[in-house]
Motif scaffolding. Structure first.
Motif, PDB file in Angstrom:
ATOM      1  N   ASP A  45       0.734  -1.350  -0.118  1.00 31.81           N
ATOM      2  CA  ASP A  45       0.098   0.115  -0.054  1.00 31.81           C
ATOM      3  C   ASP A  45       0.742   1.372   0.014  1.00 31.81           C
ATOM      4  O   ASP A  45       0.322   2.422   0.187  1.00 31.81           O
ATOM      5  N   LEU A  46       2.295   1.272  -0.012  1.00 27.03           N
ATOM      6  CA  LEU A  46       3.183   2.304  -0.171  1.00 27.03           C
ATOM      7  C   LEU A  46       2.921   3.025   1.133  1.00 27.03           C
ATOM      8  O   LEU A  46       3.487   4.332   0.979  1.00 27.03           O
ATOM      9  N   ARG A  47       2.742   2.484   2.190  1.00 24.60           N
ATOM     10  CA  ARG A  47       2.690   3.363   3.457  1.00 24.60           C
ATOM     11  C   ARG A  47       3.846   3.148   4.384  1.00 24.60           C
ATOM     12  O   ARG A  47       4.130   4.113   5.006  1.00 24.60           O
ATOM     13  N   GLU A  48       4.627   2.096   4.245  1.00 23.76           N
ATOM     14  CA  GLU A  48       5.683   1.836   5.096  1.00 23.76           C
ATOM     15  C   GLU A  48       6.795   1.436   4.407  1.00 23.76           C
ATOM     16  O   GLU A  48       6.601   0.603   3.351  1.00 23.76           O
ATOM     17  N   ALA A  49       8.031   1.810   4.790  1.00 25.32           N
ATOM     18  CA  ALA A  49       9.361   1.348   4.102  1.00 25.32           C
ATOM     19  C   ALA A  49      10.233   0.759   4.823  1.00 25.32           C
ATOM     20  O   ALA A  49      10.360   1.548   5.845  1.00 25.32           O
ATOM     21  N   THR A  50      10.790  -0.142   4.620  1.00 26.73           N
ATOM     22  CA  THR A  50      11.887  -0.789   5.630  1.00 26.73           C
ATOM     23  C   THR A  50      13.261  -0.328   4.812  1.00 26.73           C
ATOM     24  O   THR A  50      13.567  -0.936   3.684  1.00 26.73           O
ATOM     25  N   VAL A  51      14.041   0.227   5.467  1.00 35.74           N
ATOM     26  CA  VAL A  51      15.377   0.514   4.940  1.00 35.74           C
ATOM     27  C   VAL A  51      16.503  -0.378   5.733  1.00 35.74           C
ATOM     28  O   VAL A  51      16.869  -0.091   7.022  1.00 35.74           O
ATOM     29  N   PHE A  52      17.171  -1.223   4.948  1.00 37.90           N
ATOM     30  CA  PHE A  52      18.144  -1.994   5.640  1.00 37.90           C
ATOM     31  C   PHE A  52      19.459  -1.313   5.541  1.00 37.90           C
ATOM     32  O   PHE A  52      19.895  -0.955   4.242  1.00 37.90           O
ATOM     33  N   TYR A  53      20.443  -1.526   6.485  1.00 32.04           N
ATOM     34  CA  TYR A  53      21.782  -0.775   6.520  1.00 32.04           C
ATOM     35  C   TYR A  53      22.897  -1.741   7.120  1.00 32.04           C
ATOM     36  O   TYR A  53      22.392  -2.655   7.816  1.00 32.04           O
ATOM     37  N   THR A  54      23.821  -1.290   6.760  1.00 33.31           N
ATOM     38  CA  THR A  54      25.104  -1.910   7.409  1.00 33.31           C
ATOM     39  C   THR A  54      26.090  -1.001   8.029  1.00 33.31           C
ATOM     40  O   THR A  54      26.032   0.123   7.298  1.00 33.31           O
ATOM     41  N   VAL A  55      26.743  -1.376   8.928  1.00 31.56           N
ATOM     42  CA  VAL A  55      27.833  -0.326   9.526  1.00 31.56           C
ATOM     43  C   VAL A  55      29.184  -1.046   9.590  1.00 31.56           C
ATOM     44  O   VAL A  55      29.290  -1.999  10.056  1.00 31.56           O
ATOM     45  N   TYR A  56      30.119  -0.355   9.095  1.00 34.07           N
ATOM     46  CA  TYR A  56      31.680  -0.710   9.138  1.00 34.07           C
ATOM     47  C   TYR A  56      32.177  -0.365  10.478  1.00 34.07           C
ATOM     48  O   TYR A  56      32.256   0.839  10.489  1.00 34.07           O
ATOM     49  N   GLY A  57      32.284  -1.233  11.373  1.00 29.90           N
ATOM     50  CA  GLY A  57      32.863  -1.020  12.619  1.00 29.90           C
ATOM     51  C   GLY A  57      32.419  -2.022  13.766  1.00 29.90           C
ATOM     52  O   GLY A  57      31.859  -2.732  13.332  1.00 29.90           O
ATOM     53  N   ASP A  58      32.777  -1.649  14.867  1.00 32.69           N
ATOM     54  CA  ASP A  58      32.498  -2.404  15.904  1.00 32.69           C
ATOM     55  C   ASP A  58      31.007  -2.222  16.417  1.00 32.69           C
ATOM     56  O   ASP A  58      30.100  -1.385  16.116  1.00 32.69           O
ATOM     57  N   GLU A  59      30.577  -2.851  17.587  1.00 32.59           N
ATOM     58  CA  GLU A  59      29.327  -2.853  17.886  1.00 32.59           C
ATOM     59  C   GLU A  59      28.909  -1.438  18.607  1.00 32.59           C
ATOM     60  O   GLU A  59      27.760  -1.215  18.463  1.00 32.59           O
ATOM     61  N   GLU A  60      29.787  -0.815  19.342  1.00 36.39           N
ATOM     62  CA  GLU A  60      29.595   0.652  19.535  1.00 36.39           C
ATOM     63  C   GLU A  60      29.221   1.344  18.675  1.00 36.39           C
ATOM     64  O   GLU A  60      28.172   2.159  18.483  1.00 36.39           O
ATOM     65  N   GLU A  61      29.866   1.327  17.357  1.00 35.98           N
ATOM     66  CA  GLU A  61      29.809   2.218  16.238  1.00 35.98           C
ATOM     67  C   GLU A  61      28.445   1.780  15.497  1.00 35.98           C
ATOM     68  O   GLU A  61      27.580   2.825  15.055  1.00 35.98           O
ATOM     69  N   ARG A  62      27.914   0.509  15.467  1.00 38.34           N
ATOM     70  CA  ARG A  62      26.578   0.107  15.000  1.00 38.34           C
ATOM     71  C   ARG A  62      25.399   0.714  16.023  1.00 38.34           C
ATOM     72  O   ARG A  62      24.356   1.146  15.307  1.00 38.34           O
ATOM     73  N   LYS A  63      25.632   0.660  17.278  1.00 38.50           N
ATOM     74  CA  LYS A  63      24.561   1.341  18.038  1.00 38.50           C
ATOM     75  C   LYS A  63      24.494   2.966  17.936  1.00 38.50           C
ATOM     76  O   LYS A  63      23.442   3.351  17.840  1.00 38.50           O
ATOM     77  N   ALA A  64      25.515   3.459  17.888  1.00 39.07           N
ATOM     78  CA  ALA A  64      25.750   4.954  17.431  1.00 39.07           C
ATOM     79  C   ALA A  64      24.932   5.151  16.111  1.00 39.07           C
ATOM     80  O   ALA A  64      24.156   6.181  15.976  1.00 39.07           O
ATOM     81  N   ALA A  65      25.337   4.466  15.196  1.00 35.25           N
ATOM     82  CA  ALA A  65      24.626   4.750  13.956  1.00 35.25           C
ATOM     83  C   ALA A  65      22.937   4.533  13.859  1.00 35.25           C
ATOM     84  O   ALA A  65      22.338   5.186  13.302  1.00 35.25           O
TER      85      ALA A  65
END
Length: 157
Positions: A45-65
């Motif tokens: 219905d074009l109402r919701e979009a899920t955006v998948f992403y990756t983060v290059y770095g450790d777990e702390e950088e993933r949480k910050a991103a």
């Protein structure tokens, strides 16, 4: 309900707009050049979009991103609305892509398999056959061969 082709086009547009805006438009240090948009999916219905992403770095950088993306969600949605020109701009949900973790797990399993194969190869290097090299029975002399031929001829008749 929209057709799948339209949802796919909108998903591609969202992926491009979000990636460009993250690269050039958002000054949040948590969203530096180490965030990569990998995929986008839009509901029918074009109402919701899920955006998948990756983060290059450790777990702390993933949480910050993740926190940075959550705080920039409104800006990104308004930018998508400007670029898409649709009646209703889809809401954006950011999900960390599990692909790198899955790839790492597969690589670990392949390494274990290679090590196991190497151990088997080492163990079998000096090994001999369990029985004779040629497992099929053959007559040892010409007399036995004649007897075997006579027996098969008798059985055929």
């Amino acid at each position: 309900m929209a057709d799948n082709a339209r949802a796919k086009r909108l998903a591609d547009l969202i992926r491009e707009v979000v990636a460009q805006k993250l690269q050039r438009g958002i000054k949040d240090p948590r969203l530096g050049s180490h965030v990569t948009i990998t995929d986008t999916r839009v509901t029918g219905d074009l109402r919701e979009a899920t955006v998948f992403y990756t983060v290059y770095g450790d777990e702390e950088e993933r949480k910050a991103a993740a926190a940075g993306l959550e705080s920039a969600k409104g800006i990104l949605r308004s930018e998508v609305g400007r670029a898409a020109g649709v009646k209703f701009t889809p809401t954006l949900a950011f999900v960390a892509d599990a692909l790198p973790d899955t790839a790492r797990t597969i690589e670990d399993l392949l390494d274990k398999a290679r090590q196991s194969d190497a151990k088997v190869r080492e163990a079998s290097a000096g090994a001999a056959y369990a029985g004779e090299a040629d497992p099929y029975k053959k007559p040892e002399s010409d007399d036995e061969a004649d007897i075997a031929t006579d027996e098969t001829d008798d059985a055929a008749e």
